[in-house]
Design an enzyme around this catalytic site. Structure first.
Site, PDB file in Angstrom:
ATOM      1  N   CYS A 116      25.045  21.371  65.742  1.00  0.00           N
ATOM      2  CA  CYS A 116      24.681  20.036  65.696  1.00  0.00           C
ATOM      3  C   CYS A 116      25.801  18.881  65.644  1.00  0.00           C
ATOM      4  O   CYS A 116      25.660  17.555  65.451  1.00  0.00           O
ATOM      5  CB  CYS A 116      23.494  19.696  64.767  1.00  0.00           C
ATOM      6  SG  CYS A 116      22.481  20.580  65.271  1.00  0.00           S
ATOM      7  N   HIS A 256      22.422  12.218  63.374  1.00  0.00           N
ATOM      8  CA  HIS A 256      21.883  13.220  64.109  1.00  0.00           C
ATOM      9  C   HIS A 256      20.334  13.450  63.916  1.00  0.00           C
ATOM     10  O   HIS A 256      19.752  13.041  62.661  1.00  0.00           O
ATOM     11  CB  HIS A 256      22.417  14.639  63.531  1.00  0.00           C
ATOM     12  CG  HIS A 256      21.734  15.804  64.156  1.00  0.00           C
ATOM     13  ND1 HIS A 256      21.716  15.968  65.392  1.00  0.00           N
ATOM     14  CD2 HIS A 256      21.348  16.723  63.442  1.00  0.00           C
ATOM     15  CE1 HIS A 256      21.205  17.306  65.665  1.00  0.00           C
ATOM     16  NE2 HIS A 256      20.920  17.705  64.438  1.00  0.00           N
ATOM     17  N   ASN A 286      14.942  17.550  68.437  1.00  0.00           N
ATOM     18  CA  ASN A 286      16.447  18.111  68.235  1.00  0.00           C
ATOM     19  C   ASN A 286      16.930  18.616  69.301  1.00  0.00           C
ATOM     20  O   ASN A 286      16.930  19.665  69.792  1.00  0.00           O
ATOM     21  CB  ASN A 286      16.533  18.597  66.883  1.00  0.00           C
ATOM     22  CG  ASN A 286      18.114  18.896  66.174  1.00  0.00           C
ATOM     23  OD1 ASN A 286      18.904  18.701  67.061  1.00  0.00           O
ATOM     24  ND2 ASN A 286      18.062  19.640  65.315  1.00  0.00           N
TER      25      ASN A 286
HETATM   26  O1  UT7 Z   1      19.823  20.345  63.199  1.00  0.00           O
HETATM   27  C1  UT7 Z   1      20.350  21.301  62.739  1.00  0.00           C
HETATM   28  C2  UT7 Z   1      20.003  21.397  61.236  1.00  0.00           C
HETATM   29  N1  UT7 Z   1      18.651  21.523  61.183  1.00  0.00           N
HETATM   30  C3  UT7 Z   1      17.947  21.002  60.353  1.00  0.00           C
HETATM   31  O2  UT7 Z   1      18.299  19.810  59.953  1.00  0.00           O
HETATM   32  C4  UT7 Z   1      16.415  21.057  60.193  1.00  0.00           C
HETATM   33  C5  UT7 Z   1      16.143  21.177  58.737  1.00  0.00           C
HETATM   34  N2  UT7 Z   1      15.022  21.505  58.212  1.00  0.00           N
HETATM   35  C6  UT7 Z   1      13.835  20.792  58.613  1.00  0.00           C
HETATM   36  O3  UT7 Z   1      13.711  19.844  59.275  1.00  0.00           O
HETATM   37  C7  UT7 Z   1      12.636  21.372  58.023  1.00  0.00           C
HETATM   38  O4  UT7 Z   1      12.824  22.313  57.092  1.00  0.00           O
HETATM   39  C8  UT7 Z   1      11.671  22.079  58.982  1.00  0.00           C
HETATM   40  C9  UT7 Z   1      10.855  20.951  59.891  1.00  0.00           C
HETATM   41  C10 UT7 Z   1      12.115  23.030  59.667  1.00  0.00           C
HETATM   42  C11 UT7 Z   1      10.520  22.682  58.401  1.00  0.00           C
HETATM   43  O5  UT7 Z   1       9.657  21.646  57.444  1.00  0.00           O
HETATM   44  P1  UT7 Z   1       9.358  21.806  56.080  1.00  0.00           P
HETATM   45  O6  UT7 Z   1       8.685  20.551  55.428  1.00  0.00           O
HETATM   46  O7  UT7 Z   1      10.668  22.271  55.216  1.00  0.00           O
HETATM   47  O8  UT7 Z   1       8.362  23.031  55.964  1.00  0.00           O
HETATM   48  P2  UT7 Z   1       8.508  24.528  55.304  1.00  0.00           P
HETATM   49  O9  UT7 Z   1       9.367  25.552  55.989  1.00  0.00           O
HETATM   50  O10 UT7 Z   1       8.652  24.347  53.826  1.00  0.00           O
HETATM   51  O11 UT7 Z   1       6.993  25.093  55.415  1.00  0.00           O
HETATM   52  C12 UT7 Z   1       5.934  24.554  54.928  1.00  0.00           C
HETATM   53  C13 UT7 Z   1       4.517  24.934  55.409  1.00  0.00           C
HETATM   54  C14 UT7 Z   1       4.971  26.641  55.491  1.00  0.00           C
HETATM   55  O12 UT7 Z   1       3.438  27.109  55.258  1.00  0.00           O
HETATM   56  P3  UT7 Z   1       3.136  27.750  53.722  1.00  0.00           P
HETATM   57  O13 UT7 Z   1       4.021  28.815  53.302  1.00  0.00           O
HETATM   58  O14 UT7 Z   1       3.409  26.540  52.911  1.00  0.00           O
HETATM   59  O15 UT7 Z   1       1.801  28.159  54.168  1.00  0.00           O
HETATM   60  C15 UT7 Z   1       5.124  26.928  56.963  1.00  0.00           C
HETATM   61  O16 UT7 Z   1       4.677  28.149  57.320  1.00  0.00           O
HETATM   62  O17 UT7 Z   1       4.400  24.548  56.837  1.00  0.00           O
HETATM   63  C16 UT7 Z   1       4.368  25.801  57.634  1.00  0.00           C
HETATM   64  N3  UT7 Z   1       4.806  25.632  59.017  1.00  0.00           N
HETATM   65  C17 UT7 Z   1       4.245  25.030  60.048  1.00  0.00           C
HETATM   66  N4  UT7 Z   1       3.088  24.767  60.093  1.00  0.00           N
HETATM   67  C18 UT7 Z   1       2.412  24.051  61.094  1.00  0.00           C
HETATM   68  C19 UT7 Z   1       5.809  25.734  59.437  1.00  0.00           C
HETATM   69  N5  UT7 Z   1       6.219  25.306  60.655  1.00  0.00           N
HETATM   70  C20 UT7 Z   1       4.725  24.919  61.170  1.00  0.00           C
HETATM   71  C21 UT7 Z   1       4.486  24.419  62.186  1.00  0.00           C
HETATM   72  N6  UT7 Z   1       3.042  24.066  62.339  1.00  0.00           N
HETATM   73  N7  UT7 Z   1       5.125  24.273  63.217  1.00  0.00           N
END
Ligand code: UT7
Length: 331
Positions: A116, A256, A286
């Site tokens: 990125c 980004h 992204n």
């Molecule tokens: O560009 C390169 C660099 N990349 C980034 O900068 C990305 C950085 N990370 C992020 O943007 C975020 O961490 C994500 C968008 C990838 C994930 O969001 P989050 O708020 O950090 O979610 P999380 O991983 O903490 O997951 C929270 C919950 C989980 O469920 P439980 O364990 O709490 O029951 C996940 O399984 O959300 C669930 N989850 C989803 N639910 C519905 C994860 N993805 C999804 C989804 N739909 N697509």
């Protein structure tokens, strides 16, 4: 005498025609428009479809548009750099394939792999050729076909990324407008949190790597999120301090586009107003190396010569940084 700078003299973006909406994703994995919108800010993303189409075909569209816009003949181009992690093949590079498809014959090219942050790193490299006078017209492309490395059964990654990018022309400038300064960083320990597990020399492609789903994006989202906010905030601060920039004197912050919450957190940490932050994540998701040139392209109408612009990115590697430039033209 003022220092010769490398100025952006044109920008051209491109996204493929096909769109993948949150509603469509709801039918593919267990997710919802509400979750995707509130957790990432993304409403849709563009996907490259079509037999035989690849990264270089998107690059061709961007570069042809850029040449037309800047009234440049392919013969005048000296160098083309392509920032991407989803080139046509592992080798050879995609930059020279783009040149071949566009008819650029008097140039050389190579790819830059910084995920990125790829566009920022490639911009830095391209600028050095121009500033030193080694090359006159340098094209920097940032693009990715993320759909080619996504597992569309993994809801934690497939909702985030899209395909697209853009290209800029760099030329020498003596009026003070151009790339002024940059703070670029890397930390290889980040490789554990954001990667593609197989397909390289560490784990060459095998029946086992395929069976284990190791040819897709792997990301530990929360860890990357924290590092992204810290990395972008700190490099922007360092860049501002040493260039005497304030929130008032910066016209645009170009972050980004990984997650609207990351963008908001960086702006909050800098106490920077969101009205001056370029945002298009809702449209494209992204696009990895493609997000920064796509932002410049979308906001090009609003940019004026002398505008102070700070670009910042964070991505796989880890790689991150911030670049300060003064915009050089009116569209
Ligand atoms: O560009 C390169 C660099 N990349 C980034 O900068 C990305 C950085 N990370 C992020 O943007 C975020 O961490 C994500 C968008 C990838 C994930 O969001 P989050 O708020 O950090 O979610 P999380 O991983 O903490 O997951 C929270 C919950 C989980 O469920 P439980 O364990 O709490 O029951 C996940 O399984 O959300 C669930 N989850 C989803 N639910 C519905 C994860 N993805 C999804 C989804 N739909 N697509």
């Amino acid at each position: 005498m003022s220092r010769t700078l490398a100025a952006i003299t044109g920008v051209q973006g491109f996204v493929p025609e096909d769109v993948l909406t949150n509603a469509q994703l709801e039918t593919m994995v267990e997710t919802s428009d509400e979750w995707i919108t509130s957790r990432t800010g993304i409403k849709k993303r563009h996907i490259l479809k079509g037999e035989g189409l690849a990264a270089s075909d998107m690059g061709k569209e961007m570069v042809e548009g850029l040449l037309k816009k800047t009234n440049t003949s392919p013969d005048e181009v000296d160098l083309l750099l392509c920032a991407t992690i989803t080139g046509d093949r592992v080798f050879p590079d995609t930059a020279n394939t783009i040149c071949d498809k566009v008819g650029i014959k008097n140039a050389f090219g190579y790819d830059i792999n910084a995920a990125c942050s790829g566009f920022l790193f490639a911009l830095s490299t391209g600028a050095k050729y121009v500033e030193t006078g080694a090359r006159k017209k340098v094209i920097v492309v940032g693009l990715d076909v993320m759909s080619s490395i996504l597992d569309y059964s993994d809801r934690t990654t497939c909702v985030i990324f899209g395909d697209g990018g853009g290209a800029v022309m760099l030329e020498a400038s003596d009026d003070g407008n151009g790339l002024i300064d940059e703070v670029l960083r890397g930390d290889g320990n980040g490789r554990h949190f954001l990667n593609m597990k197989a397909g390289g020399s560490l784990h060459p492609t095998s029946a086992e790597t395929i069976a284990n789903n190791e040819h897709f994006v792997y990301q530990e989202g929360r860890t990357v999120f924290k590092h992204a906010v810290r990395g972008m905030t700190n490099t922007v601060k360092e860049l501002m301090e040493r260039n005497g920039l304030t929130n008032d004197s910066i016209d645009w912050l170009v972050p980004h586009q990984a997650n609207i919450r990351i963008i908001q957190s960086v702006a909050d940490a800098l106490d920077f107003p969101m009205e001056k932050v370029m945002i298009n994540i809702h449209e494209y998701g992204n696009t990895t190396a493609g997000t920064l040139p796509l932002c410049l392209w979308n906001y090009e109408d609003q940019l004026k010569p002398g505008d102070n612009i700070v670009l910042t990115a964070f991505g796989g590697g880890f790689t991150w940084g911030a670049t300060y430039l003064k915009w050089a033209y009116t569209k």
